[in-house]
Structures are given as structure tokens and as C-alpha cells.
Design a protein around this motif. Structure first.
Motif, PDB file in Angstrom:
ATOM      1  N   ARG A  11      -3.762   5.444  -9.885  1.00 47.32           N
ATOM      2  CA  ARG A  11      -2.996   6.685  -9.722  1.00 47.32           C
ATOM      3  C   ARG A  11      -3.919   7.822  -9.281  1.00 47.32           C
ATOM      4  O   ARG A  11      -3.657   8.519  -8.311  1.00 47.32           O
ATOM      5  N   GLU A  12      -5.023   7.977  -9.977  1.00 49.70           N
ATOM      6  CA  GLU A  12      -5.986   9.035  -9.661  1.00 49.70           C
ATOM      7  C   GLU A  12      -6.604   8.818  -8.279  1.00 49.70           C
ATOM      8  O   GLU A  12      -6.816   9.760  -7.527  1.00 49.70           O
ATOM      9  N   LEU A  13      -6.862   7.557  -7.979  1.00 50.80           N
ATOM     10  CA  LEU A  13      -7.466   7.200  -6.698  1.00 50.80           C
ATOM     11  C   LEU A  13      -6.572   7.675  -5.544  1.00 50.80           C
ATOM     12  O   LEU A  13      -7.038   8.334  -4.604  1.00 50.80           O
ATOM     13  N   VAL A  14      -5.291   7.354  -5.643  1.00 50.04           N
ATOM     14  CA  VAL A  14      -4.340   7.724  -4.588  1.00 50.04           C
ATOM     15  C   VAL A  14      -4.185   9.237  -4.502  1.00 50.04           C
ATOM     16  O   VAL A  14      -4.271   9.821  -3.418  1.00 50.04           O
ATOM     17  N   MET A  47       0.841  -1.212   0.000  1.00 46.32           N
ATOM     18  CA  MET A  47       0.000   0.000   0.000  1.00 46.32           C
ATOM     19  C   MET A  47       0.871   1.256   0.000  1.00 46.32           C
ATOM     20  O   MET A  47       0.726   2.110  -0.836  1.00 46.32           O
ATOM     21  N   LYS A  48       1.794   1.303   1.003  1.00 45.68           N
ATOM     22  CA  LYS A  48       2.626   2.501   1.189  1.00 45.68           C
ATOM     23  C   LYS A  48       3.469   2.773  -0.057  1.00 45.68           C
ATOM     24  O   LYS A  48       3.640   3.925  -0.443  1.00 45.68           O
ATOM     25  N   GLU A  49       3.972   1.691  -0.692  1.00 49.47           N
ATOM     26  CA  GLU A  49       4.810   1.860  -1.891  1.00 49.47           C
ATOM     27  C   GLU A  49       3.990   2.490  -3.016  1.00 49.47           C
ATOM     28  O   GLU A  49       4.458   3.381  -3.716  1.00 49.47           O
ATOM     29  N   ARG A  50       2.755   2.003  -3.172  1.00 50.17           N
ATOM     30  CA  ARG A  50       1.902   2.540  -4.254  1.00 50.17           C
ATOM     31  C   ARG A  50       1.544   4.000  -3.979  1.00 50.17           C
ATOM     32  O   ARG A  50       1.473   4.805  -4.889  1.00 50.17           O
ATOM     33  N   ILE A  51       1.347   4.343  -2.711  1.00 48.38           N
ATOM     34  CA  ILE A  51       1.014   5.729  -2.367  1.00 48.38           C
ATOM     35  C   ILE A  51       2.212   6.624  -2.704  1.00 48.38           C
ATOM     36  O   ILE A  51       2.062   7.704  -3.278  1.00 48.38           O
ATOM     37  N   ARG A  52       3.412   6.114  -2.367  1.00 49.73           N
ATOM     38  CA  ARG A  52       4.630   6.898  -2.679  1.00 49.73           C
ATOM     39  C   ARG A  52       4.833   6.992  -4.193  1.00 49.73           C
ATOM     40  O   ARG A  52       5.207   8.029  -4.719  1.00 49.73           O
ATOM     41  N   LYS A  53       4.581   5.892  -4.885  1.00 52.62           N
ATOM     42  CA  LYS A  53       4.790   5.847  -6.336  1.00 52.62           C
ATOM     43  C   LYS A  53       3.911   6.871  -7.064  1.00 52.62           C
ATOM     44  O   LYS A  53       4.378   7.618  -7.911  1.00 52.62           O
ATOM     45  N   HIS A 104      -4.966  11.436   8.342  1.00 47.59           N
ATOM     46  CA  HIS A 104      -6.298  11.093   7.835  1.00 47.59           C
ATOM     47  C   HIS A 104      -6.254  10.836   6.321  1.00 47.59           C
ATOM     48  O   HIS A 104      -6.786   9.828   5.834  1.00 47.59           O
ATOM     49  N   CYS A 105      -5.586  11.725   5.581  1.00 50.09           N
ATOM     50  CA  CYS A 105      -5.524  11.574   4.117  1.00 50.09           C
ATOM     51  C   CYS A 105      -4.765  10.308   3.722  1.00 50.09           C
ATOM     52  O   CYS A 105      -5.159   9.608   2.778  1.00 50.09           O
ATOM     53  N   LEU A 106      -3.687  10.008   4.435  1.00 50.65           N
ATOM     54  CA  LEU A 106      -2.925   8.784   4.134  1.00 50.65           C
ATOM     55  C   LEU A 106      -3.786   7.551   4.411  1.00 50.65           C
ATOM     56  O   LEU A 106      -3.772   6.584   3.644  1.00 50.65           O
ATOM     57  N   ARG A 107      -4.555   7.610   5.494  1.00 48.49           N
ATOM     58  CA  ARG A 107      -5.423   6.491   5.842  1.00 48.49           C
ATOM     59  C   ARG A 107      -6.529   6.315   4.787  1.00 48.49           C
ATOM     60  O   ARG A 107      -6.861   5.202   4.406  1.00 48.49           O
ATOM     61  N   VAL A 108      -7.054   7.434   4.305  1.00 52.31           N
ATOM     62  CA  VAL A 108      -8.103   7.364   3.269  1.00 52.31           C
ATOM     63  C   VAL A 108      -7.510   6.787   1.966  1.00 52.31           C
ATOM     64  O   VAL A 108      -8.146   5.981   1.285  1.00 52.31           O
ATOM     65  N   ALA A 109      -6.249   7.167   1.656  1.00 51.72           N
ATOM     66  CA  ALA A 109      -5.600   6.639   0.447  1.00 51.72           C
ATOM     67  C   ALA A 109      -5.408   5.122   0.579  1.00 51.72           C
ATOM     68  O   ALA A 109      -5.693   4.363  -0.360  1.00 51.72           O
TER      69      ALA A 109
END
Ligand SMILES: [Fe+2]
Ligand SMILES: [Fe+2]
Length: 165
Positions: A60-63, A1-7, A35-40
Motif C-alpha cells: 500500500r505504502e509502495l504504491v 498491477m493496475k487493480e492494485r494501484i487503483r485499490k 511517469h508516476c503510474l509507470r513508477v508505481a
């Protein structure tokens, strides 16, 4: 999850204004950034589940939309009743403010803009999500907000019991 958010969100996460989200509180001791990271993360979980059921969505758009959905950049606990009566209540106005701020600071496409602007549906009945990704973030936001509020209440209750003994 975290990797995709960073990507997908590296330009957002590395932006100096985004760092200020950790100084604004959302629910209790949870900052707007947390909060935003948790929602992502929750949005990605929903989209992974949908993918397993052959329903594709733009990750990509979702994150990026989830990271920016509450990019309103003020402490909403400080708004007075008088201010809200004149300019509108935070719940109804912050999505538009977040979109204006985010469009100023980042390159956004139509899906990302829709996610930010419509995430308060159904409180804001006039802003119905126009994309699957916006529906996902709207649901993830409600779920995370509820969890954060319940966490805050249970902390209050524990503190109260502790001071009573
Ligand atoms: Fe919001
Ligand atoms: Fe939110």
C-alpha cells in the motif's frame, strides 16, 4: 498491477489536483502522471520479485509513495537559471515540494513520506531512504526515467531521419 494501484491509491487518483499531473510534462511527451503510474507499476514488479524471494514489503505504502513521488505541481522545464540559482535546482528541491503538497492533500504515513522525500537519492546524498519501500521506488524511478529519456531520444532520431529524406 493496475487493480492494485487503483485499490491502494483510489483517493489519490480521484483527487482533482492529481488530475493536473497529466498537464505537466516529465520527459519528452511523457506526462508526470504517466511517469508516476509507470513508477508505481515498476515498483510493484520489483516487490513481487522480492516476495518470491521471501522479502516482504508494504504494498500500500509502495504504491501511494510512488504515485506521489513527483507531486511537485509545476512545469519544471519553465524554471529559469536565475530562479534555480536563487531557490535551488529542481533535481534537489522537488522532492521536498512534492512532500509538502502531498501532505496538504492526502493522509500519509511515515513510510509514504520517506518514499517521497528520499526518492532523489543518490543525487541528494543527504536524503538516504529509510525504508525498503523507499529504496524500491528510488530504483524504479531511475529505471523509468532512463527508459522515458531513451524513448524521447529515439523519437527525435526517427523524426530527424524522416525530415532528411
Ligand atoms: Fe522526482
Ligand atoms: Fe520521478
Amino acid at each position: 498491477m493496475k487493480e492494485r494501484i487503483r485499490k491502494y491509491g483510489s483517493d489519490i487518483l480521484n483527487h482533482e489536483t492529481y488530475a493536473t499531473l497529466s498537464t505537466y510534462m516529465q520527459h519528452g511527451s511523457v506526462s508526470v502522471m504517466e511517469h508516476c503510474l509507470r513508477v508505481a507499476e515498476t515498483s510493484l514488479r520489483i516487490s513481487d520479485w522480492m516476495k518470491r524471494h521471501k522479502i516482504e514489503c508494504h504494498e500500500r505504502e509502495l504504491v501511494r509513495g510512488a504515485l506521489l513521488h513527483d507531486y511537485f505541481l509545476y512545469d519544471w522545464h519553465n524554471t529559469t537559471l536565475k530562479y534555480s540559482l536563487k531557490h535551488g535546482f529542481h533535481g534537489f528541491t522537488h522532492a521536498r515540494i512534492a512532500l509538502n503538497n502531498a501532505s496538504r492533500d492526502y493522509q500519509l504515513n511515515e513510510i509514504e513520506k520517506d518514499i517521497i522525500l528520499k526518492h532523489m537519492f543518490p543525487l541528494n546524498l543527504t536524503a538516504v531512504p529509510g525504508y525498503r519501500e523507499a529504496w524500491i521506488v528510488t530504483m524504479a524511478d531511475k529505471y523509468c526515467s532512463l527508459m522515458e529519456t531513451l524513448m524521447m531520444r529515439s523519437k527525435h532520431r526517427k523524426n530527424r531521419t524522416r525530415t532528411q529524406h
